[in-house]
Design a protein around this motif. Structure first.
Motif, PDB file in Angstrom:
ATOM      1  N   LEU A   1       0.820  -1.213   0.000  1.00 43.52           N
ATOM      2  CA  LEU A   1       0.000   0.000   0.000  1.00 43.52           C
ATOM      3  C   LEU A   1       0.854   1.264   0.000  1.00 43.52           C
ATOM      4  O   LEU A   1       0.346   2.351  -0.304  1.00 43.52           O
ATOM      5  N   TRP A   2       2.115   1.133   0.355  1.00 38.04           N
ATOM      6  CA  TRP A   2       2.976   2.291   0.558  1.00 38.04           C
ATOM      7  C   TRP A   2       4.071   2.449  -0.503  1.00 38.04           C
ATOM      8  O   TRP A   2       4.485   3.577  -0.775  1.00 38.04           O
ATOM      9  N   PHE A   3       4.539   1.343  -1.068  1.00 41.90           N
ATOM     10  CA  PHE A   3       5.709   1.398  -1.931  1.00 41.90           C
ATOM     11  C   PHE A   3       5.386   0.901  -3.337  1.00 41.90           C
ATOM     12  O   PHE A   3       4.757  -0.147  -3.491  1.00 41.90           O
ATOM     13  N   PRO A   4       5.818   1.654  -4.381  1.00 42.63           N
ATOM     14  CA  PRO A   4       5.641   1.192  -5.766  1.00 42.63           C
ATOM     15  C   PRO A   4       6.350  -0.139  -5.988  1.00 42.63           C
ATOM     16  O   PRO A   4       7.287  -0.491  -5.271  1.00 42.63           O
ATOM     17  N   ALA A   5       5.930  -0.870  -7.017  1.00 46.22           N
ATOM     18  CA  ALA A   5       6.421  -2.231  -7.241  1.00 46.22           C
ATOM     19  C   ALA A   5       7.937  -2.293  -7.365  1.00 46.22           C
ATOM     20  O   ALA A   5       8.572  -3.223  -6.865  1.00 46.22           O
ATOM     21  N   HIS A   6       8.554  -1.290  -8.015  1.00 42.07           N
ATOM     22  CA  HIS A   6       9.994  -1.369  -8.257  1.00 42.07           C
ATOM     23  C   HIS A   6      10.821  -1.147  -6.999  1.00 42.07           C
ATOM     24  O   HIS A   6      12.044  -1.315  -7.008  1.00 42.07           O
TER      25      HIS A   6
ATOM     26  N   ILE B   1       1.992   9.204  -2.870  1.00 40.25           N
ATOM     27  CA  ILE B   1       2.001   7.764  -2.607  1.00 40.25           C
ATOM     28  C   ILE B   1       0.734   7.108  -3.132  1.00 40.25           C
ATOM     29  O   ILE B   1       0.789   6.077  -3.824  1.00 40.25           O
ATOM     30  N   LEU B   2      -0.425   7.696  -2.860  1.00 36.89           N
ATOM     31  CA  LEU B   2      -1.684   7.121  -3.320  1.00 36.89           C
ATOM     32  C   LEU B   2      -1.749   7.072  -4.846  1.00 36.89           C
ATOM     33  O   LEU B   2      -2.239   6.097  -5.424  1.00 36.89           O
ATOM     34  N   ARG B   3      -1.228   8.115  -5.485  1.00 38.28           N
ATOM     35  CA  ARG B   3      -1.287   8.188  -6.942  1.00 38.28           C
ATOM     36  C   ARG B   3      -0.352   7.158  -7.579  1.00 38.28           C
ATOM     37  O   ARG B   3      -0.732   6.461  -8.516  1.00 38.28           O
TER      38      ARG B   3
END
Length: 446
Positions: A146-151, A230-232
């Motif tokens: 929920l907090w960190f992009p996949a990469h 973060i949400l975006r």
């Protein structure tokens, strides 16, 4: 000038956005990961400190290796059975309250282990402990998504998961001293171990309840711009609100079951060795309980940088498969050496290297597991993978106990761990081959 100016403005806006993202993710890392890492480290200690307690407990209570292996493994049966419902309840009631509930109940039960006297009591307490802790680990993986992009997830996961080798360090150092409290206040050393190592979970449950936000929207320490960033950016990779979810689609995806098989193989090896490691090393080296603890602590200390470096390299190169498969191949070779030789100068380095390889594959594997699932599908898919995988925690210790009772040594048990190690490596290469031929697709629950 009119053509250049818009480009300059756009470039400046892009740089500002990137800077905003770095600040937001840095805040999230420092605010969340140390607390989560502390919680997971305590969880890991409370589930595997039985391996040190067994050095005295098995003798005092007259438990055979098979009784010990079965009881140690029962933790993972109830853990697996309650995994999916626990993770879905986390999704419903929020991470803060559910993590706090999990920690409080497992802390009480971890302390309750000190009152065990019979095999049946041992079985019941381990079963209840697994039930209490169920959902914590996959819940954390889902929470970080929920907090960190996949990469960035391999690094995020490895930074909390580094508590695994660090907790091994602390447990190795502390357990030896606690076992030496034998007879103090009328308690055996193994009873002191369960008492002292169970208390931190109860205390930390209150800390989680007070300080852990349920998600970015509740984080008061983020500015509104940081929160929206973060949400975006996480939202680009799939919905996290649970609307329009088709869980069946996630569970029918071949990759969910492939990763589940990899988890099963990994945890069969990991817990087969971990829950027998003090006894194995004591038999090989003839060291005292305290010095065996120091030896395992040294292995954990070396495991921390291996875990971080492999995860960082995996994120930097955006490659997961080789970063998972190669450690499995190293494990297979090392279990072979440990299973064929009892010479300390061969067996101890081999088992240490197997442990380092096990630590190093964690971040890339968990990042791979979350790379094609999002939203509520991620909650169900990750829990399913972990549910199947965690059964390895039942298979591994049972196998080692039976092998020890039937042969008088742990060597055949170690040698057999080559099979799941190679099975996992083969499955990873199969997934890589399929992804290169166009088999990649993100499951977002629609």
């Amino acid at each position: 000038m009119s053509l250049i100016e818009p480009v300059s403005v756009a470039h400046a806006s892009l740089l500002k956005n990137e800077a905003l993202g770095r600040v937001a993710l840095r805040k999230a890392s420092w605010r969340l990961i140390p607390l989560i890492a502390l919680g997971y480290g305590i969880a890991y200690m409370d589930r595997v400190n039985i391996s040190f307690a067994a050095l005295q407990m098995n003798r005092d209570l007259h438990f055979s290796a098979s009784v010990y292996g079965f009881g140690a493994g029962l933790f993972f049966v109830s853990y697996a059975a309650c995994e999916v419902p626990s993770n879905l309840l986390l999704y419903r009631v929020g991470a803060r309250r559910w993590f706090a509930r999990i920690m409080f109940t497992w802390g009480l039960l971890a302390i309750g282990m000190m009152f065990v006297r019979t095999p049946l009591q041992f079985y019941v307490m381990r079963f209840l402990l697994g039930m209490a802790e169920a959902g914590f680990f996959p819940g954390v993986i889902f929470y970080l998504a929920l907090w960190f992009p996949a990469h960035m997830r391999a690094r995020a996961v490895s930074r909390f998961y580094i508590s695994l080798p660090i907790s091994s360090v602390l447990m190795g150092v502390i357990a030896g001293f606690l076992l030496e409290l034998q007879g103090k206040a009328g308690l055996a050393g193994w009873q002191w171990l369960f008492l002292i190592e169970g208390l931190p979970a109860i205390v930390l449950s209150l800390v989680f309840l007070l300080y852990l936000p349920a998600g970015p929207a509740e984080a008061k320490w983020l500015t509104e711009d940081e929160r929206q960033w973060i949400l975006r950016h996480v939202g680009k990779e799939g919905p996290v609100d649970g609307h329009g979810v088709n869980i069946f689609r996630a569970l029918s995806d071949r990759r969910v079951w492939q990763v589940s098989l990899i988890f099963l193989s990994m945890l069969t090896c990991g817990y087969a060795y971990t829950l027998s490691a003090p006894a194995i090393l004591e038999a090989i080296t003839a060291l005292s309980d305290r010095n065996v603890g120091f030896l395992l602590a040294a292995m954990g200390l070396l495991g921390a940088p291996c875990m971080l470096l492999n995860a960082m390299h995996s994120d930097r190169t955006r490659e997961r498969y080789f970063h998972v498969a190669i450690p499995f191949l190293v494990m297979a070779a090392c279990y072979g050496i440990g299973g064929l030789s009892t010479a300390p100068f061969l067996a101890v380095p081999a088992l240490a290297l197997a442990a380092l390889a096990y630590y190093s594959l964690q971040g890339p594997l968990l990042a791979l597991a979350t790379s094609f699932l999002h939203g509520k599908s991620a909650a169900a898919g990750i829990a399913t993978m972990n549910t199947i995988g965690i059964l390895g925690g039942f298979i591994g210790p049972n196998w080692m106990g039976l092998a020890k009772d039937h042969t008088g040594t742990y060597q055949p048990g170690l040698l057999a761990l080559i099979i799941p190690s190679l099975l996992a490596a083969t499955t990873v290469f199969m997934m890589r081959s399929k992804s290169r031929t166009g088999g990649r697709q993100t499951i977002v629950g629609k």
